[in-house]
Design an enzyme around this catalytic site. Structure first.
Site, PDB file in Angstrom:
ATOM      1  N   HIS A 200       0.829  -1.208   0.000  1.00 41.78           N
ATOM      2  CA  HIS A 200       0.000   0.000   0.000  1.00 41.78           C
ATOM      3  C   HIS A 200       0.863   1.258   0.000  1.00 41.78           C
ATOM      4  O   HIS A 200       0.507   2.273  -0.612  1.00 41.78           O
ATOM      5  CB  HIS A 200      -0.930  -0.007   1.219  1.00 41.78           C
ATOM      6  N   GLU A 421      -1.723 -13.826 -15.285  1.00 37.12           N
ATOM      7  CA  GLU A 421      -1.152 -13.609 -13.956  1.00 37.12           C
ATOM      8  C   GLU A 421      -0.428 -14.830 -13.418  1.00 37.12           C
ATOM      9  O   GLU A 421       0.218 -14.755 -12.380  1.00 37.12           O
ATOM     10  CB  GLU A 421      -2.267 -13.221 -12.974  1.00 37.12           C
ATOM     11  N   ASP A 445       1.195 -10.146  -9.908  1.00 28.18           N
ATOM     12  CA  ASP A 445       0.968 -11.550  -9.581  1.00 28.18           C
ATOM     13  C   ASP A 445       1.835 -12.473 -10.432  1.00 28.18           C
ATOM     14  O   ASP A 445       2.289 -13.515  -9.957  1.00 28.18           O
ATOM     15  CB  ASP A 445      -0.508 -11.914  -9.754  1.00 28.18           C
ATOM     16  N   CYS A 492      -0.786  -4.242 -17.394  1.00 29.58           N
ATOM     17  CA  CYS A 492      -1.485  -3.359 -16.458  1.00 29.58           C
ATOM     18  C   CYS A 492      -0.936  -3.487 -15.046  1.00 29.58           C
ATOM     19  O   CYS A 492      -1.474  -2.901 -14.118  1.00 29.58           O
ATOM     20  CB  CYS A 492      -2.991  -3.629 -16.458  1.00 29.58           C
TER      21      CYS A 492
END
Length: 541
Positions: A200, A421, A445, A492
């Site tokens: 985060h 992923e 991922d 992305c």
């Protein structure tokens, strides 16, 4: 490819000052200023005898309520939509009735309120950490909630970011989302000793345009007040700068940001090869004027703080708001599961949720969730007269891709894709593209699963560097499959917003890059410096 001459993270090397440290650069830009460390958590006093259990229980309720109220206030005050969503999710964690009940039980076992809260949060943290994956990532969030609740129970101010009255570089072991979301204008850059590229701290720093370095071993040993420089691109921390040298770094970064802000237009190489530069968003609030479109619409933010799934009409309204605002939107269906638990799903805990029921796999047990979402996306497209692209997360087999494509197309959705992923999907890229219209590579991922390295493990941050040759080889396989099929292949993940990596990805054959809005100018500028042939040479092709 990784630079063999780049110093190892955590080592002292020759640098812009007497010496420097290396970490993992996670948010580009350069700044400098005096280092100030984050204050530690509140110290627990010695346990005391409980004379009035009801009063202790009331203190627990008030402390947790204070934490929830503070987090929701911060969510309401921030202009960063991603930060608001994260803060709301944290408030929901602190408002968990099971947590409160466990703390109350500890009071009945003889603990005073602060120690009862400490024990309850500690046990919840241990449970999440043992589960691994996304749930382990949330264990660090519980640490922050624990510190805040204990402080409130002791009648102390909740821990927070220092406010010395002048610009500085903030240093901490790690930063909670609440701390990062509430940063004031005095903070010029962030450096943490823990964390990874998808923490985060990293995500919110990028969203705010703050230079940030994580996994920097040794940074906590640097004395407060030391003037340091921070390079959020290379991960280098210069130590012991003179005031003049620090001012030069700050002025240089300001001029560079002004130059980039003045640029515009679509993404393209120096010889005019087009590369779409798209945005990663969680809602319409994240959109920016004149963007080329959205490459990742994270629909799970609509579900995050819910104990019941949003209904059909609510979903239609949320999707339609985005579709009406911009011409090109790639929607990712709900990316949740036992690794990202949502209360309304009711999924049982798993020993290793990162390898369990997540993403499209939720459809195996709760197909109605995806059916409702696809119906809502199709209706939002109809009422706005648009044609969104729709993709599924965590696709592993060709059969999964074909099944998803069939369900989406049966509702009139014309452009259907899947996310790559896991290595299995990359290895079957050609077969997947026989069933769908595009691929979108989620490098966060894909790195985790390729290198068997937890995304939040600071000691393995080097394995999560998107320049790792094995990861680039998987991306190249997907891009080659796209070229052969005449279908687009985008990236992305966080790698898409790295200006130094963008030319390599384009050289591999990637057709679009999707990132946080603040990263678009630097990526656009870097691509414009290279011809397509130069990009291919950088990629080793």
């Amino acid at each position: 490819m990784p630079d063999p001459d780049r110093p190892d993270r955590g080592t002292s090397v020759a640098g812009p000052g007497p010496r420097s440290l290396m970490g993992l650069g996670v948010s580009p830009g350069r700044s400098a200023g005096p280092l100030i460390r984050m204050a530690g958590p509140p110290a627990l006093p010695a346990p005391r005898a409980v004379a009035d259990p009801a009063a202790e229980v009331a203190t627990i309720a008030k402390a947790l309520e204070a934490v929830v109220t503070d987090l929701r206030r911060r969510a309401g005050e921030t202009t960063d939509a991603t930060a608001a969503e994260i803060l709301d999710a944290l408030a929901m964690m602190a408002d968990d009735p099971m947590l409160r009940e466990e703390a109350e039980q500890h009071v009945h076992d003889g603990h005073d309120a602060p120690h009862a809260l400490d024990t309850a949060f500690t046990r919840h943290r241990e449970t999440l950490a043992a589960l691994g994956g996304y749930l382990a990532e949330r264990a660090a969030d519980l640490d922050d909630l624990r510190h805040r609740a204990v402080a409130a129970a002791l009648g102390l101010p909740m821990p927070g970011v220092p406010s010395p009255g002048h610009p500085y570089v903030l240093v901490a072991e790690d930063l909670s989302p609440a701390d990062t979301a509430g940063l004031g204008g005095e903070v010029r850059a962030l450096v943490t000793s823990l964390g990874g590229p998808t923490s985060h701290t990293a995500i919110l720093a990028r969203g705010r345009g703050l230079p940030a370095v994580v996994a920097c071993v040794g940074i906590l040993d640097v004395p407060d007040g030391t003037v340091v420089s921070v390079d959020g691109g290379t991960g280098e921390i210069g130590l012991g700068l003179t005031p003049e040298a620090a001012a030069e770094v700050v002025d240089g970064d300001r001029l560079e940001r002004e130059r980039l802000a003045a640029s515009g237009g679509p993404g393209r190489t120096a010889d005019d090869h087009p590369v779409k530069l798209l945005l990663n968003i969680g809602s319409a609030a994240d959109l920016r004027p004149n963007c080329e479109g959205v490459g990742l619409f994270r629909t799970e933010f609509l579900f995050l703080d819910r104990r019941q799934a949003p209904g059909f009409e609510e979903q239609v309204a949320a999707y339609a708001e985005v579709f009406a605002a911009t011409g090109h939107v790639v929607v990712r269906t709900l990316d949740a599961g036992t690794d990202k638990p949502l209360p309304f799903l009711g999924l049982p805990a798993e020993p290793n949720p990162a390898l369990g029921v997540r993403g499209l796999r939720v459809d195996r047990v709760l197909p109605a969730v995806l059916d409702t979402q696809l119906d809502a996306i199709a209706e939002a497209a109809r009422v706005t007269g648009t044609a969104p692209w729709v993709m599924a997360p965590m696709v592993t087999t060709v059969a999964e891709a074909a099944g998803f494509a069939g369900r989406a197309r049966s509702r009139g959705i014309t452009r259907v894709g899947v996310m790559v992923e896991v290595p299995a999907a990359a290895l079957q890229a050609r077969e997947l593209l026989a069933e769908v219209d595009f691929l979108s590579i989620g490098t966060n991922d894909l790195s985790q699963y390729t290198f068997a390295a937890d995304r939040q493990h600071s000691g393995l941050a080097d394995l999560l560097d998107p320049r790792q040759p094995a990861l680039l080889r998987l991306i190249a396989m997907c891009a080659e499959a796209g070229r052969a099929a005449g279908k687009p292949v985008g990236v992305c993940g966080e790698a898409a917003g790295d200006p130094l990596l963008a030319p390599i990805l384009v050289g591999l054959g990637v057709t679009s890059l999707s990132m946080a809005a603040v990263r678009v100018p630097a990526v656009r500028d870097e691509l414009a410096r290279h011809t397509l042939d130069e990009c291919r040479r950088l990629a080793g092709g």
